[in-house]
Design a protein around this motif. Structure first.
Motif, PDB file in Angstrom:
ATOM      1  N   GLU A  89       0.856  -1.179   0.000  1.00 41.17           N
ATOM      2  CA  GLU A  89       0.000   0.000   0.000  1.00 41.17           C
ATOM      3  C   GLU A  89       0.895   1.232   0.000  1.00 41.17           C
ATOM      4  O   GLU A  89       2.112   1.106   0.181  1.00 41.17           O
ATOM      5  N   PRO A  90       0.333   2.417  -0.201  1.00 39.01           N
ATOM      6  CA  PRO A  90       1.176   3.621  -0.198  1.00 39.01           C
ATOM      7  C   PRO A  90       1.955   3.760   1.102  1.00 39.01           C
ATOM      8  O   PRO A  90       1.439   3.498   2.187  1.00 39.01           O
ATOM      9  N   SER A  91       3.196   4.197   0.968  1.00 39.87           N
ATOM     10  CA  SER A  91       4.066   4.333   2.131  1.00 39.87           C
ATOM     11  C   SER A  91       3.613   5.491   3.020  1.00 39.87           C
ATOM     12  O   SER A  91       3.216   6.545   2.532  1.00 39.87           O
ATOM     13  N   ASP A  92       3.705   5.275   4.341  1.00 38.29           N
ATOM     14  CA  ASP A  92       3.441   6.346   5.293  1.00 38.29           C
ATOM     15  C   ASP A  92       4.719   7.044   5.726  1.00 38.29           C
ATOM     16  O   ASP A  92       4.675   7.920   6.596  1.00 38.29           O
ATOM     17  N   GLN A  93       5.869   6.689   5.139  1.00 40.32           N
ATOM     18  CA  GLN A  93       7.131   7.293   5.557  1.00 40.32           C
ATOM     19  C   GLN A  93       7.191   8.746   5.118  1.00 40.32           C
ATOM     20  O   GLN A  93       7.147   9.048   3.930  1.00 40.32           O
ATOM     21  N   PRO A  94       7.290   9.680   6.063  1.00 43.66           N
ATOM     22  CA  PRO A  94       7.387  11.097   5.680  1.00 43.66           C
ATOM     23  C   PRO A  94       8.713  11.375   4.986  1.00 43.66           C
ATOM     24  O   PRO A  94       9.777  11.006   5.483  1.00 43.66           O
TER      25      PRO A  94
END
Length: 519
Positions: free
Chosen positions: A39-44
């Protein structure tokens, strides 16, 4: 060729890959987008968009949807270059615009936009192998239900700085790796009393530091509270030993590094609100660029084509405009009307822009290093930046508004991003940005076009023709490419102008189905 054959496969569903997929869909080409993440990364990562890319999103109708204020994007009153303050108060034409949006949110919004246009986005599907052939690319994909094969006319590597696509096609990635610095970044909690009314921070035993990048004797310190209650802190240390490989980054490590840079303790703690929260360490900063953006039917996009420091926020300005540049050209080729050599202009136009971004990035990094000689250089540059003409030069460099493509047309506007004029049209008052929603070429007629009708009619299947007036019109007519750059402009409507228009239409948008009499 595999049974599952498509026109375009994009490896990488980050901002650049998704932007390209949307651009292609607007051009009638529906790509498959692969990404190995589930899924789309949550890493800022990036915290916002700076420069001409904000105008690009406005052209696609995404600026307001992504959080921009009502109306046209407004320029910033001030910014910084390697921590040196830039005031734009005296600039008549300020190109520096900003859209503050964390990268995870940007990715999810672009995913929604692209999916709404019919793009097939496949999370948890990794491109494993590729083989080029004369008329396309054969691809092996590792999916959640096993391997499968795809055939594509074109493959786009938007798969990051360690791009598998780039490596498999043998494109070199020359550049420079800095090994003498460590940057640590994290969202933190800080006591409320440390904040200043102008967005900076007051540190007990040290003093006040403004918002943004601050170069100090022992290194660099960054403070930016883009989300209320969740400040972002960064430290930069030079000439230090690398951290042992595999060592996890912690809040304690960030706190210790900040203490070394400031010489005092900063009472920071782990963030208390909902995430995702940044907490990472950057070592061995790379500044590298692919020696070519195309190999056969494979193209590189975004970080797969160039990596550099994020100082000043240039990354998404560069990568998303790469996508807009390639998207319409690739769609034109697939739709059968692209003139010969159009796809080659992706490299010839965007590679030099990448060179300038890396120059700016390296210059800012060098100016941030410790040492009395760097301090002296910063003092001199600071004095030069008190002159508006020098500030304007830096603003144009950082925003990308100094980009001028070679279009073959001599008009001063040709090759530059179109001004966002306010127009009076038969359908009411509009801005130029509103004419670009469909990512189609636009011939904007701002004066008598009686000498042009035969020409304009011949390209109506692929060029939108708009007649309007504008009190601040910089020309009598403008031919605008789908990426927002002017291909041709004129100050009159005589026969020579008509001939130039015919040449520009043919050069950029191919031979029409019915050739006009003077063609």
């Amino acid at each position: 060729m595999p049974e599952n054959s498509v026109d375009v496969v994009i490896s990488g569903a980050g901002p650049n890959g998704l932007m390209l997929a949307g651009e292609l869909a607007l051009g009638g080409v529906h790509a498959i987008v692969l990404d190995e993440l589930p899924e789309p990364s949550d890493q800022p990562k990036a915290n916002g968009l700076v420069g001409q890319v904000v105008r690009l999103l406005d052209m696609r109708g995404l600026y307001h949807e992504f959080g921009g204020a009502p109306g046209a994007p407004q320029p910033l009153p001030a910014y910084f270059f390697s921590g040196l303050p830039l005031s734009f108060a005296e600039l008549a034409d300020n190109p520096m615009t900003l859209l503050g949006i964390p990268q995870p949110k940007l990715v999810r919004l672009l995913e929604k936009w692209a999916a709404g246009l019919g793009v097939d986005i496949r999370w948890g599907n990794r491109l494993d192998e590729l083989t080029q052939r004369d008329d396309g690319v054969d691809i092996t994909v590792a999916g959640p239900d096993g391997d499968y094969r795809l055939g594509a006319r074109y493959l786009i590597g938007a798969d990051g700085g360690r791009s598998s696509v780039r490596k498999q096609v043998g494109i070199e990635f020359p550049g420079y790796t800095a090994t003498d610095s460590v940057t640590r970044i994290g969202h933190v909690w800080l006591p409320d009393e440390l904040r200043t009314s102008d967005g900076g921070i007051e540190i007990l035993g040290f003093g006040r530091l403004p918002f943004g990048h601050n170069r100090l004797e022992r290194g660099g310190f960054v403070f930016a509270e883009l989300d209320p209650g969740r400040p972002l802190i960064a430290s930069m240390e030079f000439g230090v030993e690398p951290v042992p490989e595999g060592t996890p980054m912690t809040i304690e490590e960030l706190r210790d590094s900040v203490r070394r840079v400031l010489g005092v303790d900063l009472p920071l703690e782990a963030p208390r609100g909902p995430g995702p929260h940044a907490l990472r360490r950057i070592e061995n900063q790379n500044t590298r660029q692919a020696d070519r953006y195309r190999e056969g039917n494979v193209f590189l996009l975004g970080d797969a084509a160039h990596v550099h420091s994020g100082m000043g926020g240039p990354g998404l300005n560069l990568g998303l405009q790469d996508a807009a540049n390639l998207g319409w050209k690739l769609a034109a080729e697939i739709n059968g009307w692209a003139p010969a050599g159009l796809l080659d202009t992706y490299h010839s136009e965007r590679h030099p822009v990448g060179v300038r971004v890396m120059m700016s990035s390296l210059a800012q990094t060098a100016l941030f290093a410790p040492g009395p000689e760097v301090t002296a250089l910063r003092t001199l540059l600071g004095e030069l930046l008190e002159r508006p003409e020098n500030t304007e030069y830096i603003a144009r460099l950082m925003s990308g508004s100094d980009t001028r493509y070679e279009t073959g047309d001599p008009h001063p506007l040709a090759g530059r991003m179109v001004p966002d004029l306010t127009l009076e049209t038969p359908d009411g008052t509009k801005r130029v940005a509103e004419l670009m929603r469909k990512a189609r070429p636009v011939l904007l007629m701002l004066a008598d076009a009686s000498t042009f009708p035969d020409i304009t009619e011949a390209w109506r299947d692929r060029v939108d023709i708009v007649t309007a007036t504008s009190i601040d019109a910089p020309a009598t007519a403008l031919l605008i490419r789908p990426d927002g750059y002017v291909a041709w402009a004129a100050d009159d409507t005589d026969q020579s102008t008509s001939d130039r228009l015919h040449a520009a239409l043919t050069h950029w948008f191919g031979t029409p189905m019915s050739v006009p009499a003077n063609g």
